[in-house]
Design a protein around this motif. Structure first.
Motif, short mmCIF file in Angstrom:
data_model
loop_
_atom_site.label_atom_id
_atom_site.label_comp_id
_atom_site.label_asym_id
_atom_site.label_seq_id
_atom_site.Cartn_x
_atom_site.Cartn_y
_atom_site.Cartn_z
N PHE D 28 0.97 -1.18 -0.08
CA PHE D 28 0.11 0.12 -0.07
C PHE D 28 0.86 1.18 -0.10
N VAL D 29 1.82 1.16 0.85
CA VAL D 29 2.93 2.31 0.89
C VAL D 29 3.30 2.67 -0.39
N GLU D 30 3.94 1.45 -1.09
CA GLU D 30 4.62 1.92 -2.54
C GLU D 30 3.63 2.33 -3.54
N THR D 31 2.32 1.63 -3.54
CA THR D 31 1.45 1.97 -4.48
C THR D 31 0.73 3.33 -4.50
N LEU D 32 0.53 3.33 -3.00
CA LEU D 32 -0.58 4.69 -3.01
C LEU D 32 0.30 5.94 -2.18
N ALA D 33 1.64 5.60 -1.96
CA ALA D 33 2.16 6.56 -1.34
C ALA D 33 1.69 7.45 -0.32
N CYS D 34 0.95 6.25 0.70
CA CYS D 34 0.33 6.76 2.04
C CYS D 34 1.26 6.26 3.26
N PRO D 35 1.17 6.98 4.45
CA PRO D 35 2.09 6.47 5.39
C PRO D 35 1.59 4.90 5.92
N PRO D 36 2.72 4.19 6.40
CA PRO D 36 1.97 2.94 6.69
C PRO D 36 0.98 2.83 8.05
N GLU D 37 1.04 4.20 8.85
CA GLU D 37 0.08 3.99 10.09
C GLU D 37 -1.38 4.03 9.73
N VAL D 38 -1.68 4.44 8.38
CA VAL D 38 -2.98 4.29 8.10
C VAL D 38 -3.66 2.92 7.61
N VAL D 39 -2.82 2.01 7.32
CA VAL D 39 -3.08 0.65 6.84
C VAL D 39 -3.54 -0.22 8.11
N GLU D 40 -4.81 -0.66 8.23
CA GLU D 40 -5.28 -1.57 9.16
C GLU D 40 -5.63 -2.93 8.72
N ILE D 41 -5.21 -3.85 9.36
CA ILE D 41 -5.42 -5.28 8.81
C ILE D 41 -5.98 -6.02 10.01
N VAL D 42 -7.05 -6.71 9.65
CA VAL D 42 -7.69 -7.58 10.63
C VAL D 42 -7.52 -9.09 10.02
N PHE D 43 -7.06 -10.00 10.79
CA PHE D 43 -7.18 -11.46 10.32
C PHE D 43 -8.37 -12.13 10.96
N ASN D 44 -9.06 -12.97 10.25
CA ASN D 44 -10.31 -13.67 10.67
C ASN D 44 -9.79 -15.10 10.30
N GLU D 45 -9.67 -16.07 11.59
CA GLU D 45 -9.50 -17.42 11.02
C GLU D 45 -10.77 -18.15 11.06
N ILE D 46 -10.87 -18.91 10.16
CA ILE D 46 -11.93 -19.64 9.65
C ILE D 46 -11.74 -21.17 9.62
N GLU D 47 -12.26 -22.00 10.36
CA GLU D 47 -11.95 -23.42 10.35
C GLU D 47 -12.38 -24.13 9.11
N LYS D 48 -11.94 -25.35 8.91
CA LYS D 48 -12.18 -25.73 7.61
C LYS D 48 -13.64 -26.45 7.47
N ASP D 49 -14.31 -26.67 8.65
CA ASP D 49 -15.62 -26.95 8.73
C ASP D 49 -16.62 -25.87 8.48
N ALA D 50 -16.04 -24.85 8.47
CA ALA D 50 -16.91 -23.50 8.31
C ALA D 50 -16.56 -22.73 7.01
N TRP D 51 -16.17 -23.61 5.90
CA TRP D 51 -15.87 -22.83 4.71
C TRP D 51 -16.20 -24.02 3.71
N ALA D 52 -16.95 -23.47 2.57
CA ALA D 52 -17.20 -24.31 1.72
C ALA D 52 -17.09 -23.72 0.40
N VAL D 53 -16.62 -24.61 -0.61
CA VAL D 53 -16.41 -24.20 -2.07
C VAL D 53 -17.06 -25.45 -2.85
N GLY D 54 -17.98 -25.14 -3.86
CA GLY D 54 -18.71 -25.87 -4.67
C GLY D 54 -19.83 -26.47 -4.17
N GLY D 55 -20.13 -26.21 -2.77
CA GLY D 55 -21.08 -26.95 -2.07
C GLY D 55 -20.86 -27.97 -0.99
#
Lengths: 61, 61, 61, 61, 61, 61
Positions: D28-55
């Motif tokens: 983000f800093v390199e692409t948008l020339a913004c200061p690093p402090e404005v980038v906020e990241i939240v990780f959300n861990e999802i178990e395999k029995d709570a994630w479906a693909v193709g039904g």
């Protein structure tokens, strides 16, 4: 596998979105050793009058 | 009780959104034996230049 | 293409989550004529003391 | 300014989460020339029995 | 009608969550003149090692 | 620290969004004794034909 949702202000060029998408995907590939195809990114553009920090809309500051 | 947020590309007809809403709600009612009124669905339309897979915007592929 | 995020209370059996996933995916396939592999669903379980309606936590009602 | 929400399976080490956070922020800093402090990241861990693909739940495949 | 999703660190007491839920709902009722029952709030607790600002996990700062 | 995402129908005035932002932020400050600057709020406006309850689009009811 990872899904990213990115909220940011509108006004980015198509080229900047391309660089964000490819750069972020590369970080996942390098860190988790996953194939690039599993990284999915959704950009959500939020206007300044729909984003508040410290109780004030960004369009007012 | 369940809240669903659905991200998909724009271009669906009103009739398709009606069928998605009623079909998904019926799946919850049949599976969880809940009343239909507790199922809430929000559609979020995402343009192809705001969605990336494998590091590439969908509008570029 | 569609990504679904579903918030619901914990306590569903694995079999119920299987039925929700396959049933919701079938609704998309039938309505949008898309292949099932493009439908991605994430379940997010929210405890009753972390969910409020009408200003009251569900664990208090 | 950008807020990122990342859903991924659990099992990442603290070191991998550190590298994801610093690497994504740098993009983000390199692409948008913004200061690093404005980038906020939240990780959300999802178990395999709570994630479906193709039904199908990922824990079943 | 409004649905709120709130991400915050864990460690709030039940009493604090009660006050947040009732206080936020009152703000909507007073501002939009809506009935309290239409305000739905979901709390999502995010650990410090799953939240980054400025490229650093909060558990590292 | 808290991030709020609020989905609601469009049609609110700028003044109503200002009051929601300042009122909600004050609730956090009073309940958690946090500084106002850490409260971040994003409004997401959802049209009635993109929101369903009980299997019916709100634009149909």
């Amino acid at each position: 596998m990872p899904i990213l949702r990115i909220e940011m202000h509108p006004g980015k060029t198509l080229e900047q979105k391309r660089e964000l998408a490819s750069g972020i995907t590369r970080v996942f590939v390098e860190t988790l050793a996953c194939p690039p195809e599993v990284v999915e990114i959704v950009f959500n553009e939020i206007e300044k009058d729909a984003w508040a920090v410290g109780g004030k809309l960004k369009s007012d500051t």
